[in-house]
Write a protein that holds these residues in place. Sequence first.
Motif, PDB file in Angstrom:
ATOM      1  N   MET A   1       0.808  -1.193   0.000  1.00 48.45           N
ATOM      2  CA  MET A   1       0.000   0.000   0.000  1.00 48.45           C
ATOM      3  C   MET A   1       0.855   1.261   0.000  1.00 48.45           C
ATOM      4  SD  MET A   1      -2.865  -0.843  -0.523  1.00 48.45           S
ATOM      5  CE  MET A   1      -4.437  -0.258  -0.140  1.00 48.45           C
ATOM      6  N   VAL A   2       1.959   1.240   0.687  1.00 46.61           N
ATOM      7  CA  VAL A   2       2.829   2.409   0.744  1.00 46.61           C
ATOM      8  C   VAL A   2       3.388   2.692  -0.647  1.00 46.61           C
ATOM      9  CG1 VAL A   2       4.964   3.344   1.705  1.00 46.61           C
ATOM     10  CG2 VAL A   2       3.390   2.052   3.164  1.00 46.61           C
ATOM     11  N   LEU A   3       3.747   1.642  -1.351  1.00 40.87           N
ATOM     12  CA  LEU A   3       4.282   1.804  -2.706  1.00 40.87           C
ATOM     13  C   LEU A   3       3.244   2.425  -3.624  1.00 40.87           C
ATOM     14  CD1 LEU A   3       6.597   1.397  -4.681  1.00 40.87           C
ATOM     15  CD2 LEU A   3       5.718  -0.899  -5.121  1.00 40.87           C
ATOM     16  N   PHE A   4       2.000   2.002  -3.507  1.00 43.29           N
ATOM     17  CA  PHE A   4       0.933   2.574  -4.320  1.00 43.29           C
ATOM     18  C   PHE A   4       0.777   4.063  -4.034  1.00 43.29           C
ATOM     19  CE2 PHE A   4      -3.525   3.819  -4.884  1.00 43.29           C
ATOM     20  CZ  PHE A   4      -3.640   3.599  -6.250  1.00 43.29           C
ATOM     21  N   GLY A   5       0.829   4.445  -2.774  1.00 43.60           N
ATOM     22  CA  GLY A   5       0.715   5.853  -2.401  1.00 43.60           C
ATOM     23  C   GLY A   5       1.867   6.673  -2.962  1.00 43.60           C
ATOM     24  N   SER A   8       1.389   6.966  -6.715  1.00 40.36           N
ATOM     25  CA  SER A   8       0.283   7.892  -6.951  1.00 40.36           C
ATOM     26  C   SER A   8       0.735   9.345  -6.766  1.00 40.36           C
ATOM     27  CB  SER A   8      -0.863   7.565  -5.993  1.00 40.36           C
ATOM     28  OG  SER A   8      -1.912   8.465  -6.162  1.00 40.36           O
ATOM     29  N   ALA A   9       1.534   9.598  -5.740  1.00 40.16           N
ATOM     30  CA  ALA A   9       2.029  10.955  -5.491  1.00 40.16           C
ATOM     31  C   ALA A   9       2.949  11.412  -6.618  1.00 40.16           C
ATOM     32  CB  ALA A   9       2.761  11.008  -4.153  1.00 40.16           C
ATOM     33  N   SER A  12       0.901  12.141  -9.722  1.00 39.81           N
ATOM     34  CA  SER A  12       0.181  13.393  -9.562  1.00 39.81           C
ATOM     35  C   SER A  12       1.108  14.594  -9.785  1.00 39.81           C
ATOM     36  CB  SER A  12      -0.424  13.451  -8.161  1.00 39.81           C
ATOM     37  OG  SER A  12      -1.068  14.671  -7.961  1.00 39.81           O
ATOM     38  N   ARG A  13       2.315  14.525  -9.257  1.00 39.94           N
ATOM     39  CA  ARG A  13       3.275  15.628  -9.439  1.00 39.94           C
ATOM     40  C   ARG A  13       3.705  15.767 -10.894  1.00 39.94           C
ATOM     41  NH1 ARG A  13       6.549  17.649  -4.752  1.00 39.94           N
ATOM     42  NH2 ARG A  13       5.366  16.999  -2.941  1.00 39.94           N
ATOM     43  N   VAL A  14       3.905  14.657 -11.567  1.00 44.39           N
ATOM     44  CA  VAL A  14       4.283  14.699 -12.981  1.00 44.39           C
ATOM     45  C   VAL A  14       3.150  15.312 -13.806  1.00 44.39           C
ATOM     46  CG1 VAL A  14       4.780  13.271 -15.016  1.00 44.39           C
ATOM     47  CG2 VAL A  14       5.956  12.820 -12.861  1.00 44.39           C
ATOM     48  N   ALA A  15       1.925  14.935 -13.519  1.00 49.52           N
ATOM     49  CA  ALA A  15       0.773  15.492 -14.238  1.00 49.52           C
ATOM     50  C   ALA A  15       0.659  16.997 -13.984  1.00 49.52           C
ATOM     51  CB  ALA A  15      -0.507  14.780 -13.818  1.00 49.52           C
ATOM     52  N   ALA A  16       0.877  17.417 -12.747  1.00 50.22           N
ATOM     53  CA  ALA A  16       0.813  18.846 -12.422  1.00 50.22           C
ATOM     54  C   ALA A  16       1.912  19.612 -13.153  1.00 50.22           C
ATOM     55  CB  ALA A  16       0.925  19.051 -10.915  1.00 50.22           C
ATOM     56  N   TYR A  17       3.108  19.044 -13.206  1.00 49.67           N
ATOM     57  CA  TYR A  17       4.215  19.701 -13.898  1.00 49.67           C
ATOM     58  C   TYR A  17       3.926  19.823 -15.394  1.00 49.67           C
ATOM     59  CZ  TYR A  17       8.806  20.828 -15.705  1.00 49.67           C
ATOM     60  OH  TYR A  17       9.837  21.432 -16.367  1.00 49.67           O
ATOM     61  N   ARG A  18       3.381  18.765 -15.977  1.00 53.26           N
ATOM     62  CA  ARG A  18       3.028  18.812 -17.406  1.00 53.26           C
ATOM     63  C   ARG A  18       1.973  19.884 -17.669  1.00 53.26           C
ATOM     64  NH1 ARG A  18       2.782  12.408 -18.912  1.00 53.26           N
ATOM     65  NH2 ARG A  18       5.039  12.125 -19.066  1.00 53.26           N
ATOM     66  N   ASN A  19       1.005  19.979 -16.786  1.00 49.14           N
ATOM     67  CA  ASN A  19      -0.034  21.003 -16.921  1.00 49.14           C
ATOM     68  C   ASN A  19       0.582  22.396 -16.811  1.00 49.14           C
ATOM     69  OD1 ASN A  19      -2.611  22.009 -17.271  1.00 49.14           O
ATOM     70  ND2 ASN A  19      -3.106  21.891 -15.101  1.00 49.14           N
ATOM     71  N   TYR A  20       1.513  22.568 -15.883  1.00 50.02           N
ATOM     72  CA  TYR A  20       2.220  23.841 -15.727  1.00 50.02           C
ATOM     73  C   TYR A  20       2.954  24.200 -17.008  1.00 50.02           C
ATOM     74  CZ  TYR A  20       6.161  26.848 -14.455  1.00 50.02           C
ATOM     75  OH  TYR A  20       7.100  27.840 -14.433  1.00 50.02           O
ATOM     76  N   ARG A  21       3.710  23.258 -17.565  1.00 53.17           N
ATOM     77  CA  ARG A  21       4.491  23.522 -18.778  1.00 53.17           C
ATOM     78  C   ARG A  21       3.587  23.835 -19.973  1.00 53.17           C
ATOM     79  NH1 ARG A  21       9.001  25.403 -18.900  1.00 53.17           N
ATOM     80  NH2 ARG A  21       9.270  24.552 -20.945  1.00 53.17           N
ATOM     81  N   ARG A  22       2.486  23.097 -20.122  1.00 56.56           N
ATOM     82  CA  ARG A  22       1.548  23.346 -21.226  1.00 56.56           C
ATOM     83  C   ARG A  22       0.947  24.738 -21.121  1.00 56.56           C
ATOM     84  NH1 ARG A  22      -0.139  17.941 -20.890  1.00 56.56           N
ATOM     85  NH2 ARG A  22      -1.615  18.516 -19.283  1.00 56.56           N
ATOM     86  N   THR A  23       0.525  25.110 -19.920  1.00 57.88           N
ATOM     87  CA  THR A  23      -0.068  26.430 -19.708  1.00 57.88           C
ATOM     88  C   THR A  23       0.965  27.517 -19.965  1.00 57.88           C
ATOM     89  OG1 THR A  23      -1.567  25.495 -18.052  1.00 57.88           O
ATOM     90  CG2 THR A  23      -1.291  27.887 -18.045  1.00 57.88           C
ATOM     91  N   LEU A  24       2.173  27.322 -19.461  1.00 59.68           N
ATOM     92  CA  LEU A  24       3.248  28.295 -19.649  1.00 59.68           C
ATOM     93  C   LEU A  24       3.552  28.480 -21.136  1.00 59.68           C
ATOM     94  CD1 LEU A  24       5.267  30.004 -17.957  1.00 59.68           C
ATOM     95  CD2 LEU A  24       6.856  28.097 -18.197  1.00 59.68           C
ATOM     96  N   GLN A  25       3.655  27.395 -21.870  1.00 58.68           N
ATOM     97  CA  GLN A  25       3.947  27.473 -23.304  1.00 58.68           C
ATOM     98  C   GLN A  25       2.810  28.135 -24.069  1.00 58.68           C
ATOM     99  OE1 GLN A  25       4.789  23.378 -24.191  1.00 58.68           O
ATOM    100  NE2 GLN A  25       6.975  23.602 -23.789  1.00 58.68           N
TER     101      GLN A  25
END
Length: 54
Positions: A1-5, A8-9, A12-25
Amino acid sequence: MVLFGFISAITSRVAAYRNYRRTLQALSALDDRELSDLGIFRGRIEEIARGAAR
């Protein structure tokens, strides 16, 4: 379970970073008039991109 968490974290961070880069571009590609039409000043692009990533 710890590995899944952990995975997942990281995912989530990679998705947020990609969203940041897309918006910035996307916003950086607009000219000043287009940004003005949206009510955005060029100096606020990074702030807006960070907000979109949250």
